[in-house]
Design a protein around this motif. Sequence first.
Motif, short mmCIF file in Angstrom:
data_model
loop_
_atom_site.label_atom_id
_atom_site.label_comp_id
_atom_site.label_asym_id
_atom_site.label_seq_id
_atom_site.Cartn_x
_atom_site.Cartn_y
_atom_site.Cartn_z
N GLY A 109 79.44 -1.04 53.49
CA GLY A 109 80.62 -0.28 53.12
C GLY A 109 80.32 0.98 52.32
O GLY A 109 81.18 1.47 51.59
N LEU A 110 79.10 1.50 52.46
CA LEU A 110 78.73 2.70 51.70
C LEU A 110 79.30 3.95 52.35
O LEU A 110 79.31 4.06 53.58
CB LEU A 110 77.21 2.82 51.63
CG LEU A 110 76.47 1.69 50.92
CD1 LEU A 110 74.97 1.90 51.00
CD2 LEU A 110 76.91 1.58 49.47
N PRO A 111 79.76 4.91 51.56
CA PRO A 111 80.21 6.18 52.14
C PRO A 111 79.01 6.96 52.68
O PRO A 111 77.88 6.81 52.20
CB PRO A 111 80.86 6.89 50.96
CG PRO A 111 80.38 6.21 49.74
CD PRO A 111 79.94 4.84 50.12
N LEU A 112 79.27 7.80 53.66
CA LEU A 112 78.18 8.55 54.31
C LEU A 112 77.42 9.45 53.34
O LEU A 112 76.21 9.61 53.47
CB LEU A 112 78.73 9.36 55.48
CG LEU A 112 79.09 8.52 56.70
CD1 LEU A 112 79.83 9.35 57.73
CD2 LEU A 112 77.87 7.86 57.29
N VAL A 113 78.11 10.00 52.37
CA VAL A 113 77.43 10.86 51.39
C VAL A 113 76.40 10.06 50.60
O VAL A 113 75.28 10.51 50.37
CB VAL A 113 78.46 11.53 50.44
CG1 VAL A 113 77.78 12.28 49.33
CG2 VAL A 113 79.39 12.44 51.22
N GLU A 114 76.77 8.84 50.22
CA GLU A 114 75.84 7.98 49.48
C GLU A 114 74.68 7.53 50.37
O GLU A 114 73.53 7.45 49.93
CB GLU A 114 76.58 6.77 48.93
CG GLU A 114 75.76 5.95 47.96
CD GLU A 114 76.58 4.85 47.30
OE1 GLU A 114 75.99 3.80 47.00
OE2 GLU A 114 77.79 5.04 47.09
N ILE A 115 74.96 7.25 51.64
CA ILE A 115 73.90 6.88 52.58
C ILE A 115 72.92 8.03 52.74
O ILE A 115 71.70 7.84 52.73
CB ILE A 115 74.49 6.48 53.95
CG1 ILE A 115 75.30 5.18 53.81
CG2 ILE A 115 73.40 6.32 55.00
CD1 ILE A 115 76.14 4.85 55.02
N ALA A 116 73.45 9.24 52.88
CA ALA A 116 72.58 10.41 53.03
C ALA A 116 71.68 10.57 51.80
O ALA A 116 70.48 10.83 51.93
CB ALA A 116 73.43 11.66 53.23
N GLU A 117 72.27 10.39 50.64
CA GLU A 117 71.49 10.50 49.40
C GLU A 117 70.44 9.40 49.34
O GLU A 117 69.28 9.64 49.00
CB GLU A 117 72.44 10.40 48.20
CG GLU A 117 71.75 10.55 46.87
CD GLU A 117 72.75 10.41 45.73
OE1 GLU A 117 72.53 9.54 44.87
OE2 GLU A 117 73.74 11.17 45.72
N MET A 118 70.83 8.19 49.71
CA MET A 118 69.92 7.04 49.67
C MET A 118 68.73 7.24 50.60
O MET A 118 67.59 6.95 50.24
CB MET A 118 70.68 5.77 50.07
CG MET A 118 69.83 4.52 50.12
SD MET A 118 70.73 3.12 50.80
CE MET A 118 72.03 2.91 49.60
N ILE A 132 68.46 12.27 53.46
CA ILE A 132 68.73 13.07 54.63
C ILE A 132 70.00 13.88 54.36
O ILE A 132 70.79 13.51 53.49
CB ILE A 132 68.91 12.21 55.91
CG1 ILE A 132 70.06 11.21 55.74
CG2 ILE A 132 67.61 11.51 56.27
CD1 ILE A 132 70.38 10.39 56.99
N PRO A 133 70.21 14.98 55.09
CA PRO A 133 71.45 15.73 54.90
C PRO A 133 72.67 14.89 55.30
O PRO A 133 72.59 14.02 56.17
CB PRO A 133 71.30 16.92 55.86
CG PRO A 133 69.84 17.04 56.12
CD PRO A 133 69.28 15.65 56.01
N ALA A 134 73.79 15.14 54.66
CA ALA A 134 75.02 14.40 54.94
C ALA A 134 75.43 14.56 56.41
O ALA A 134 75.91 13.61 57.03
CB ALA A 134 76.15 14.86 54.02
N GLY A 135 75.22 15.74 56.97
CA GLY A 135 75.54 15.97 58.37
C GLY A 135 74.70 15.10 59.30
O GLY A 135 75.18 14.64 60.34
#
Length: 183
Positions: free
Chosen positions: A137-146, A149-152
Amino acid sequence: MDRDLVERGRRGDREAFTVLVHQVSDALYAVAYRILRDTGLAEDALQNALVLAWRRLPHLRDAERFEAWIHRILVHACYDEVQRSRRWSANVRVLPVNGPTTPDETSAIADRDELDRAFRRLPVDQRAVFVLHHYLGLPLVEIAEMLEIPAGTARSRLHYATQGLRAALIGDGKPELEEGQLA
């Protein structure tokens, strides 16, 4: 997550790290299994991630970010495990032969197996983002940070994973490729 345990682990306290591992290992295994779709590979990835986490723990800058940090290590261990275990697997699709017209338990099992086969066909980087987003249930911004990688990129991986699953389940089992996308 107990910040004190993380701090003690950073200072080399093995017992504190053991307690941390007991707190997060089931959740980490579930993520690894959902990404890799194989119990043996998931166990190997988890073990490698925990060994690497122990070695890198003294370098963790923010104890509050322990869970995101260890998930990142786990996802990269899953990527490594896929590279190590590249193997051929048969993708056989069973066609119904005048079966029952009402759903029963076997059709539910068949649907689950078809979904599992479709998920296995996705590239591991797409599976990772899909699992982190839909299972944790992680938001994409947090996944990108984790994943650093870029959010896009996280958004596009989720998009292509969803598109690939949809195409595999609705169509002939092969996701349609958009122009410029490699097979």
